[in-house]
Design a protein around this motif. Structure first.
Motif, mmCIF file in Angstrom:
data_model
loop_
_atom_site.group_PDB
_atom_site.id
_atom_site.type_symbol
_atom_site.label_atom_id
_atom_site.label_comp_id
_atom_site.label_asym_id
_atom_site.label_seq_id
_atom_site.Cartn_x
_atom_site.Cartn_y
_atom_site.Cartn_z
ATOM 1 N N ARG A 225 -5.721 -11.178 8.670
ATOM 2 C CA ARG A 225 -5.459 -9.886 8.040
ATOM 3 C C ARG A 225 -4.270 -10.040 7.117
ATOM 4 N N ILE A 226 -4.174 -9.135 6.142
ATOM 5 C CA ILE A 226 -3.074 -9.186 5.183
ATOM 6 C C ILE A 226 -2.554 -7.775 4.933
ATOM 7 N N TYR A 227 -1.217 -7.642 4.970
ATOM 8 C CA TYR A 227 -0.548 -6.410 4.546
ATOM 9 C C TYR A 227 0.066 -6.657 3.171
ATOM 10 N N VAL A 228 0.086 -5.610 2.329
ATOM 11 C CA VAL A 228 0.620 -5.732 0.971
ATOM 12 C C VAL A 228 1.691 -4.677 0.736
ATOM 13 N N LEU A 229 2.880 -5.129 0.335
ATOM 14 C CA LEU A 229 3.992 -4.247 -0.001
ATOM 15 C C LEU A 229 4.181 -4.164 -1.506
ATOM 16 N N GLU A 230 4.579 -3.010 -1.976
ATOM 17 C CA GLU A 230 5.014 -2.839 -3.362
ATOM 18 C C GLU A 230 6.128 -1.796 -3.373
ATOM 19 N N TYR A 231 7.277 -2.151 -3.945
ATOM 20 C CA TYR A 231 8.433 -1.254 -3.985
ATOM 21 C C TYR A 231 8.751 -0.675 -2.607
ATOM 22 N N GLY A 232 8.657 -1.513 -1.583
ATOM 23 C CA GLY A 232 9.029 -1.104 -0.239
ATOM 24 C C GLY A 232 7.984 -0.311 0.516
ATOM 25 N N ARG A 233 6.865 -0.014 -0.129
ATOM 26 C CA ARG A 233 5.810 0.761 0.524
ATOM 27 C C ARG A 233 4.577 -0.094 0.777
ATOM 28 N N MET A 234 3.889 0.177 1.892
ATOM 29 C CA MET A 234 2.654 -0.530 2.199
ATOM 30 C C MET A 234 1.518 0.100 1.387
ATOM 31 N N ILE A 235 0.920 -0.699 0.496
ATOM 32 C CA ILE A 235 -0.121 -0.143 -0.364
ATOM 33 C C ILE A 235 -1.525 -0.580 0.034
ATOM 34 N N ALA A 236 -1.634 -1.591 0.900
ATOM 35 C CA ALA A 236 -2.967 -2.052 1.293
ATOM 36 C C ALA A 236 -2.873 -2.862 2.569
ATOM 37 N N HIS A 237 -4.009 -2.913 3.281
ATOM 38 C CA HIS A 237 -4.126 -3.698 4.502
ATOM 39 C C HIS A 237 -5.598 -4.012 4.700
ATOM 40 N N GLY A 238 -5.913 -5.268 5.020
ATOM 41 C CA GLY A 238 -7.304 -5.624 5.236
ATOM 42 C C GLY A 238 -7.501 -7.118 5.397
ATOM 43 N N THR A 239 -8.764 -7.515 5.422
ATOM 44 C CA THR A 239 -9.097 -8.931 5.495
ATOM 45 C C THR A 239 -8.790 -9.592 4.155
ATOM 46 N N PRO A 240 -8.730 -10.926 4.107
ATOM 47 C CA PRO A 240 -8.509 -11.585 2.815
ATOM 48 C C PRO A 240 -9.510 -11.164 1.749
ATOM 49 N N ALA A 241 -10.768 -11.028 2.129
ATOM 50 C CA ALA A 241 -11.795 -10.623 1.154
ATOM 51 C C ALA A 241 -11.532 -9.216 0.631
ATOM 52 N N GLU A 242 -11.147 -8.321 1.521
ATOM 53 C CA GLU A 242 -10.863 -6.945 1.112
ATOM 54 C C GLU A 242 -9.640 -6.876 0.209
ATOM 55 N N ILE A 243 -8.609 -7.636 0.532
ATOM 56 C CA ILE A 243 -7.391 -7.631 -0.273
ATOM 57 C C ILE A 243 -7.650 -8.231 -1.645
ATOM 58 N N LYS A 244 -8.448 -9.285 -1.682
ATOM 59 C CA LYS A 244 -8.741 -9.958 -2.948
ATOM 60 C C LYS A 244 -9.431 -9.018 -3.931
ATOM 61 N N ASN A 245 -10.182 -8.056 -3.405
ATOM 62 C CA ASN A 245 -10.935 -7.144 -4.261
ATOM 63 C C ASN A 245 -10.344 -5.740 -4.327
ATOM 64 N N ASN A 246 -9.141 -5.572 -3.785
ATOM 65 C CA ASN A 246 -8.502 -4.260 -3.776
ATOM 66 C C ASN A 246 -7.834 -4.028 -5.128
ATOM 67 N N GLN A 247 -8.230 -2.971 -5.806
ATOM 68 C CA GLN A 247 -7.740 -2.730 -7.161
ATOM 69 C C GLN A 247 -6.238 -2.436 -7.203
ATOM 70 N N ALA A 248 -5.709 -1.770 -6.180
ATOM 71 C CA ALA A 248 -4.269 -1.503 -6.141
ATOM 72 C C ALA A 248 -3.488 -2.810 -6.021
ATOM 73 N N VAL A 249 -4.020 -3.751 -5.244
ATOM 74 C CA VAL A 249 -3.362 -5.050 -5.082
ATOM 75 C C VAL A 249 -3.466 -5.853 -6.369
ATOM 76 N N ILE A 250 -4.624 -5.839 -6.979
ATOM 77 C CA ILE A 250 -4.814 -6.570 -8.234
ATOM 78 C C ILE A 250 -3.828 -6.070 -9.284
ATOM 79 N N LYS A 251 -3.665 -4.758 -9.335
ATOM 80 C CA LYS A 251 -2.742 -4.183 -10.325
ATOM 81 C C LYS A 251 -1.291 -4.503 -10.003
ATOM 82 N N ALA A 252 -0.929 -4.369 -8.723
ATOM 83 C CA ALA A 252 0.473 -4.507 -8.351
ATOM 84 C C ALA A 252 0.927 -5.947 -8.213
#
Length: 257
Positions: A225-252
């Motif tokens: 699983r992977i958690y993603v932070l941006e500016y101190g806030r958690m913006i995403a959480h999921g499997t590697p496949a889900e994170i790889k395709n998460n538009q908020a993660v791609i942008k940030a």
């Protein structure tokens, strides 16, 4: 039951929220990634979880023998004794001590010999010291450092210093191991070796690992699983496949539009 539960964790430095309302859970024997751009608050979060900083608000609870215990207000050495070990973004070894002594320092966190026995040097004290040395060498052998026991830590190549720091953290017998950018400064072959090593640690020691890392191939290859932070806030959480395709993660994080 989760092993570590974090709820609405916040850390303010003056008017700046370095970590803001972060919630996450870690479960036994899993390997979890924590990613985000530089300045996202990843190391600050590690420092909150390990007692280097105290939070402005929020809770951190560790499961011990079926009960949740708060880590808020605990000293770093208390938290280590409770089962949280870590490495650092910038290697922090006792560089003028030997490889063996660095590991023994980690093991002393779990030493059960009393102060009086240490002062008067009882037979039990010497037996304990000898056992720790054997255990330290056995641990170093797993990481192919057994031939370096007498070398000063500062004389090791960079990749071996990284390994030694991980060995020292494991010497505290943690339930959870926090790895802060362990691949920083490594070449591709060293990174590939580290990837295999992290898998081996999680499998052989049956511990939970939370990994901060900028090398996305490493994170995607080893994390469940992977958690993603941006500016101190958690913006995403999921499997590697889900994170790889998460538009908020791609942008940030990955530079998308």
């Amino acid at each position: 039951m989760s092993l570590l539960e974090v709820k609405k964790l916040t850390k303010n430095f003056g008017g700046l929220a370095a970590v803001s309302m972060v919630s996450m859970e870690l479960y036994p024997n899993e390997l979890v990634g924590l990613i985000g751009p530089n300045g996202a608050g990843k190391t600050t979060l590690f420092n909150l979880l390990t007692g280097v900083y105290q939070p402005t608000e929020g809770s951190i609870d560790l499961e011990i023998k079926g009960k949740k215990q708060s880590l808020i207000g605990k000293k770093t050495y208390n938290i280590t004794d409770m089962g949280l070990g870590r490495t650092f973004q910038n290697i922090r070894l006792f560089k003028n001590l030997t490889v063996l002594d660095n590991v023994l320092i980690g093991m002393h966190a779990k030493k059960k010999v009393g102060a009086l026995a240490g002062i008067i040097r009882t037979p039990h004290f010497y037996q304990s010291e000898e056992k720790m040395k054997k255990d330290a060498i056995a641990l170093l052998t797993i990481f192919n450092l057994e031939d370096k026991v007498a070398e000063l830590a500062k004389n090791l190549p960079y990749g071996e210093q990284r390994r030694l720091e991980i060995v020292r953290a494991l010497a505290t017998k943690p339930k959870i191991l926090f790895l802060d950018e362990p691949a920083a400064g490594m070449n591709p072959q060293e990174t590939a070796d580290l990837t295999a090593l992290i898998r081996q640690i999680q499998r052989d020691f049956e511990i939970t690992i939370l990994l901060i890392e900028h090398d996305m191939s490493l994170v995607m290859n080893v994390c469940e699983r992977i958690y993603v932070l941006e500016y101190g806030r958690m913006i995403a959480h999921g499997t590697p496949a889900e994170i790889k395709n998460n538009q908020a993660v791609i942008k940030a994080y990955l530079g998308g539009d």
